[in-house]
Design an enzyme around this catalytic site. Structure first.
Site, PDB file in Angstrom:
ATOM      1  N   CYS A   1      -4.925   2.860 -16.387  1.00 12.81           N
ATOM      2  CA  CYS A   1      -4.058   1.783 -16.899  1.00 12.81           C
ATOM      3  C   CYS A   1      -4.265   1.587 -18.405  1.00 12.81           C
ATOM      4  O   CYS A   1      -5.394   1.532 -18.880  1.00 12.81           O
ATOM      5  CB  CYS A   1      -4.362   0.481 -16.146  1.00 12.81           C
ATOM      6  SG  CYS A   1      -3.287  -0.859 -16.685  1.00 12.81           S
TER       7      CYS A   1
ATOM      8  N   CYS B   1      -8.093  -4.927 -19.798  1.00 12.55           N
ATOM      9  CA  CYS B   1      -8.707  -6.060 -19.085  1.00 12.55           C
ATOM     10  C   CYS B   1     -10.210  -5.793 -18.867  1.00 12.55           C
ATOM     11  O   CYS B   1     -10.570  -4.804 -18.215  1.00 12.55           O
ATOM     12  CB  CYS B   1      -8.001  -6.284 -17.754  1.00 12.55           C
ATOM     13  SG  CYS B   1      -6.208  -6.359 -17.916  1.00 12.55           S
TER      14      CYS B   1
ATOM     15  N   CYS C   1     -11.707  -4.912 -15.362  1.00  6.76           N
ATOM     16  CA  CYS C   1     -11.009  -4.036 -14.412  1.00  6.76           C
ATOM     17  C   CYS C   1     -11.487  -2.587 -14.435  1.00  6.76           C
ATOM     18  O   CYS C   1     -11.481  -1.920 -15.475  1.00  6.76           O
ATOM     19  CB  CYS C   1      -9.505  -4.083 -14.692  1.00  6.76           C
ATOM     20  SG  CYS C   1      -8.590  -3.132 -13.450  1.00  6.76           S
TER      21      CYS C   1
ATOM     22  N   CYS D   1      -0.125  -6.053   0.731  1.00  9.64           N
ATOM     23  CA  CYS D   1       0.013  -6.199  -0.718  1.00  9.64           C
ATOM     24  C   CYS D   1      -0.277  -4.876  -1.422  1.00  9.64           C
ATOM     25  O   CYS D   1      -1.359  -4.305  -1.250  1.00  9.64           O
ATOM     26  CB  CYS D   1      -0.954  -7.282  -1.194  1.00  9.64           C
ATOM     27  SG  CYS D   1      -0.837  -7.563  -2.966  1.00  9.64           S
TER      28      CYS D   1
ATOM     29  N   CYS E   1       4.061  -7.917  -0.364  1.00  3.15           N
ATOM     30  CA  CYS E   1       3.645  -8.437  -1.669  1.00  3.15           C
ATOM     31  C   CYS E   1       3.385  -7.239  -2.583  1.00  3.15           C
ATOM     32  O   CYS E   1       2.933  -6.199  -2.112  1.00  3.15           O
ATOM     33  CB  CYS E   1       2.367  -9.267  -1.515  1.00  3.15           C
ATOM     34  SG  CYS E   1       1.696  -9.859  -3.091  1.00  3.15           S
TER      35      CYS E   1
ATOM     36  N   CYS F   1       2.593 -15.518  -6.264  1.00  5.51           N
ATOM     37  CA  CYS F   1       1.159 -15.464  -5.957  1.00  5.51           C
ATOM     38  C   CYS F   1       0.452 -15.341  -7.300  1.00  5.51           C
ATOM     39  O   CYS F   1       0.622 -14.343  -8.005  1.00  5.51           O
ATOM     40  CB  CYS F   1       0.872 -14.243  -5.075  1.00  5.51           C
ATOM     41  SG  CYS F   1      -0.894 -13.934  -4.824  1.00  5.51           S
TER      42      CYS F   1
ATOM     43  N   ARG G   1      -6.468 -18.361  -1.656  1.00  7.38           N
ATOM     44  CA  ARG G   1      -7.114 -17.156  -1.087  1.00  7.38           C
ATOM     45  C   ARG G   1      -8.509 -16.946  -1.660  1.00  7.38           C
ATOM     46  O   ARG G   1      -8.691 -16.868  -2.874  1.00  7.38           O
ATOM     47  CB  ARG G   1      -6.251 -15.912  -1.344  1.00  7.38           C
ATOM     48  CG  ARG G   1      -6.821 -14.654  -0.684  1.00  7.38           C
ATOM     49  CD  ARG G   1      -5.863 -13.474  -0.712  1.00  7.38           C
ATOM     50  NE  ARG G   1      -4.574 -13.853  -0.178  1.00  7.38           N
ATOM     51  CZ  ARG G   1      -3.430 -13.807  -0.865  1.00  7.38           C
ATOM     52  NH1 ARG G   1      -3.426 -13.392  -2.104  1.00  7.38           N
ATOM     53  NH2 ARG G   1      -2.310 -14.171  -0.294  1.00  7.38           N
TER      54      ARG G   1
HETATM   55  N1  SAM Z   1      -1.930  -4.102 -13.095  1.00  7.88           N
HETATM   56  C1  SAM Z   1      -1.386  -5.253 -12.512  1.00  7.88           C
HETATM   57  C2  SAM Z   1      -1.802  -6.525 -13.196  1.00  7.88           C
HETATM   58  O1  SAM Z   1      -2.871  -6.566 -13.798  1.00  7.88           O
HETATM   59  O2  SAM Z   1      -1.054  -7.495 -13.127  1.00  7.88           O
HETATM   60  C3  SAM Z   1      -1.700  -5.370 -11.029  1.00  7.88           C
HETATM   61  C4  SAM Z   1      -3.039  -4.933 -10.511  1.00  7.88           C
HETATM   62  S1  SAM Z   1      -4.464  -5.829 -11.105  1.00  7.88           S
HETATM   63  C5  SAM Z   1      -5.801  -4.837 -10.569  1.00  7.88           C
HETATM   64  C6  SAM Z   1      -4.473  -7.279 -10.054  1.00  7.88           C
HETATM   65  C7  SAM Z   1      -5.535  -8.306 -10.291  1.00  7.88           C
HETATM   66  O3  SAM Z   1      -6.772  -7.860  -9.763  1.00  7.88           O
HETATM   67  C8  SAM Z   1      -5.878  -8.690 -11.706  1.00  7.88           C
HETATM   68  O4  SAM Z   1      -4.972  -9.582 -12.266  1.00  7.88           O
HETATM   69  C9  SAM Z   1      -7.230  -9.355 -11.539  1.00  7.88           C
HETATM   70  O5  SAM Z   1      -7.077 -10.741 -11.359  1.00  7.88           O
HETATM   71  C10 SAM Z   1      -7.782  -8.712 -10.255  1.00  7.88           C
HETATM   72  N2  SAM Z   1      -8.998  -7.928 -10.538  1.00  7.88           N
HETATM   73  C11 SAM Z   1      -9.054  -6.733 -11.155  1.00  7.88           C
HETATM   74  N3  SAM Z   1     -10.329  -6.319 -11.273  1.00  7.88           N
HETATM   75  C12 SAM Z   1     -11.108  -7.270 -10.725  1.00  7.88           C
HETATM   76  C13 SAM Z   1     -12.515  -7.423 -10.575  1.00  7.88           C
HETATM   77  N4  SAM Z   1     -13.382  -6.524 -11.024  1.00  7.88           N
HETATM   78  N5  SAM Z   1     -12.981  -8.542  -9.955  1.00  7.88           N
HETATM   79  C14 SAM Z   1     -12.104  -9.479  -9.512  1.00  7.88           C
HETATM   80  N6  SAM Z   1     -10.767  -9.383  -9.628  1.00  7.88           N
HETATM   81  C15 SAM Z   1     -10.265  -8.303 -10.245  1.00  7.88           C
HETATM   82  C1  DTB Z   2      -5.989 -10.543  -6.577  1.00  7.24           C
HETATM   83  O1  DTB Z   2      -5.986 -11.690  -7.078  1.00  7.24           O
HETATM   84  N1  DTB Z   2      -7.076  -9.859  -6.263  1.00  7.24           N
HETATM   85  C2  DTB Z   2      -6.747  -8.563  -5.735  1.00  7.24           C
HETATM   86  C3  DTB Z   2      -5.189  -8.607  -5.679  1.00  7.24           C
HETATM   87  N2  DTB Z   2      -4.890  -9.862  -6.289  1.00  7.24           N
HETATM   88  C4  DTB Z   2      -4.406  -7.507  -6.199  1.00  7.24           C
HETATM   89  C5  DTB Z   2      -7.340  -7.433  -6.485  1.00  7.24           C
HETATM   90  C6  DTB Z   2      -8.856  -7.500  -6.576  1.00  7.24           C
HETATM   91  C7  DTB Z   2      -9.344  -6.251  -7.249  1.00  7.24           C
HETATM   92  C8  DTB Z   2     -10.839  -6.162  -7.276  1.00  7.24           C
HETATM   93  C9  DTB Z   2     -11.290  -4.941  -7.972  1.00  7.24           C
HETATM   94  C10 DTB Z   2     -10.847  -3.664  -7.334  1.00  7.24           C
HETATM   95  O2  DTB Z   2     -11.006  -3.471  -6.124  1.00  7.24           O
HETATM   96  O3  DTB Z   2     -10.396  -2.756  -8.077  1.00  7.24           O
HETATM   97 FE1  SF4 Z   3      -4.376  -2.594 -15.683  1.00  8.53          FE
HETATM   98 FE2  SF4 Z   3      -6.446  -3.490 -14.332  1.00  8.53          FE
HETATM   99 FE3  SF4 Z   3      -5.431  -4.954 -16.276  1.00  8.53          FE
HETATM  100 FE4  SF4 Z   3      -4.024  -4.610 -13.975  1.00  8.53          FE
HETATM  101  S1  SF4 Z   3      -5.969  -5.687 -14.203  1.00  8.53           S
HETATM  102  S2  SF4 Z   3      -3.263  -4.479 -16.083  1.00  8.53           S
HETATM  103  S3  SF4 Z   3      -4.676  -2.520 -13.469  1.00  8.53           S
HETATM  104  S4  SF4 Z   3      -6.417  -2.942 -16.495  1.00  8.53           S
END
Ligand code: SAM
Ligand code: DTB
Ligand code: SF4
Length: 336
Positions: free
Chosen positions: A74, A78, A81, A118, A149, A209, A281
């Site tokens: 990506c 973030c 992430c 989802c 979702c 959501c 959630r």
């Molecule tokens: N890329 C899209 C976005 O960011 O909107 C969708 C996927 S993103 C992985 C969805 C959500 O996962 C993020 O907004 C974040 O809140 C959550 N997330 C990602 N990494 C995480 C982590 N290490 N611990 C907890 N939540 C996480």
């Molecule tokens: C949300 O709030 N948490 C989920 C879902 N929406 C998409 C994602 C959590 C991701 C945790 C890190 C991972 O597994 O990559």
């Molecule tokens: Fe990309 Fe992860 Fe950020 Fe979603 S949360 S925009 S997958 S870097």
């Protein structure tokens, strides 16, 4: 990690105004949210339980299964992430999944009793041709009789409408943290971008959501700031995921100090009180959470979980473990 997309790094942006939460005319002025956060723990939980029981059966919990339909690489940065191409986490970048593979995962989720499916994609924002492909995946979920979702990043108005036309029930797009903390965590997009996408989702008639992550080194006031932003959305989101940061090696937040679990419970309770009709959630972070803390979260008004042994790229408790916890607590699964 192998990046498949070029990385576009924009200059850090100024903090966006976001929703007005600092004056007394807001439905939930931030000071009032912080005051809830600071209540004696027993008073806070009592208030949250009363609100919860006015709107829900306190022993019923929704179960949603996650699938990463497009993993890694990506372009966003973030800090939490594992899928960001800016961080070396060992997550391999993959292509968008085909319908057959998704169908199998949907059937498996249905078989164990999930009611929502989802699909998450590691995109900053999808291309129009991605929306066409995801629309087919949404139909796979709907044909199986589950709620659909998606979380695909930022959307245009037309894309939101196309997803609605495909039958999408919910769109997940998190505000993640308080406006003033945002720039510490993410530089490649700003708060207003997130709010704009939420508006487009709402305008297209898709349920919203939206929630955030705690345990990223933020202060209690900043946790209150996140909840105030969500609670002052008009209307507030139907689903509110509260994630406890999963600290992944290779991300800038890998060594963030672990949040006191009781502070996590407080955040759930305040989300419940300020968004009484939402499904709150208990999201990422359960793999590292004791049963006792999870039980306190349900007591504080959490009534939804991610169900299945994987979140997107990290582990979640397996179905047997969750079924045993539900049995122990006398919880039952929400039907559609
Ligand atoms: N890329 C899209 C976005 O960011 O909107 C969708 C996927 S993103 C992985 C969805 C959500 O996962 C993020 O907004 C974040 O809140 C959550 N997330 C990602 N990494 C995480 C982590 N290490 N611990 C907890 N939540 C996480
Ligand atoms: C949300 O709030 N948490 C989920 C879902 N929406 C998409 C994602 C959590 C991701 C945790 C890190 C991972 O597994 O990559
Ligand atoms: Fe990309 Fe992860 Fe950020 Fe979603 S949360 S925009 S997958 S870097």
């Amino acid at each position: 990690m192998t990046a498949v997309h070029p990385i576009h790094i924009s200059a850090p942006r100024a903090a966006a105004p976001a929703a007005r939460t600092d004056d007394a005319t807001a439905r939930w002025p931030r000071e009032k949210v912080l005051a809830l956060m600071e209540l004696p723990f027993n008073d806070l939980l009592w208030q949250a339980q009363q609100v919860h029981r006015q709107h829900f059966d306190a022993n019923v919990v929704e179960r949603a299964t996650l699938l990463s339909i497009k993993t890694g690489g990506c372009p966003e940065d973030c800090g939490y992430c594992p899928q960001s191409a800016h961080h070396d986490t060992g997550v391999e970048a993959g292509k968008l999944m085909e319908a057959d593979e998704v169908r199998q995962a949907v059937q498996a989720a249905k078989q164990v009793g999930a009611t929502r499916f989802c699909m998450g994609a590691a995109w900053r924002s999808p291309k129009d041709r991605d929306i066409e492909k995801v629309s087919k995946l949404i139909r796979v979920v709907k044909d199986a009789g589950l709620e659909a979702c998606c979380t695909l990043g930022m959307l245009t108005e037309q894309q939101a409408q196309a997803l609605k036309d495909a039958g999408l029930d919910y769109y997940n797009h998190n505000l993640d943290t308080a406006p003033e903390a945002y720039g510490r965590i993410i530089q490649t997009r700003d708060y207003q971008d997130r709010l704009d996408t939420l508006d487009r989702v709402r305008d297209a008639g898709i349920h919203v959501c939206s929630g955030g992550i705690v345990g990223m080194g933020e202060s209690r006031a900043e946790r209150a700031g996140l909840i105030a932003q969500l609670a002052n959305l008009d209307p507030y989101p139907e689903s509110v995921p509260i994630n406890d940061l999963v600290r992944v090696e290779g991300t800038p937040l890998a060594d963030a100090p672990k949040l006191d679990p009781l502070e996590f419970v407080r955040t759930i309770a305040v989300a419940r009180i300020t968004m009484p009709k939402s499904h709150v959630r208990l999201s990422a972070g359960r793999q590292q959470m004791s049963e006792a803390v999870q039980a306190l979260c349900f007591l504080a008004g959490a009534n939804s979980i991610f169900y299945g042994d994987k979140l997107l790229t990290t582990d979640n408790p397996d179905v047997q473990r969750d079924d045993a916890l539900f049995a122990k607590l006398g919880l039952t699964a929400k039907a559609i």
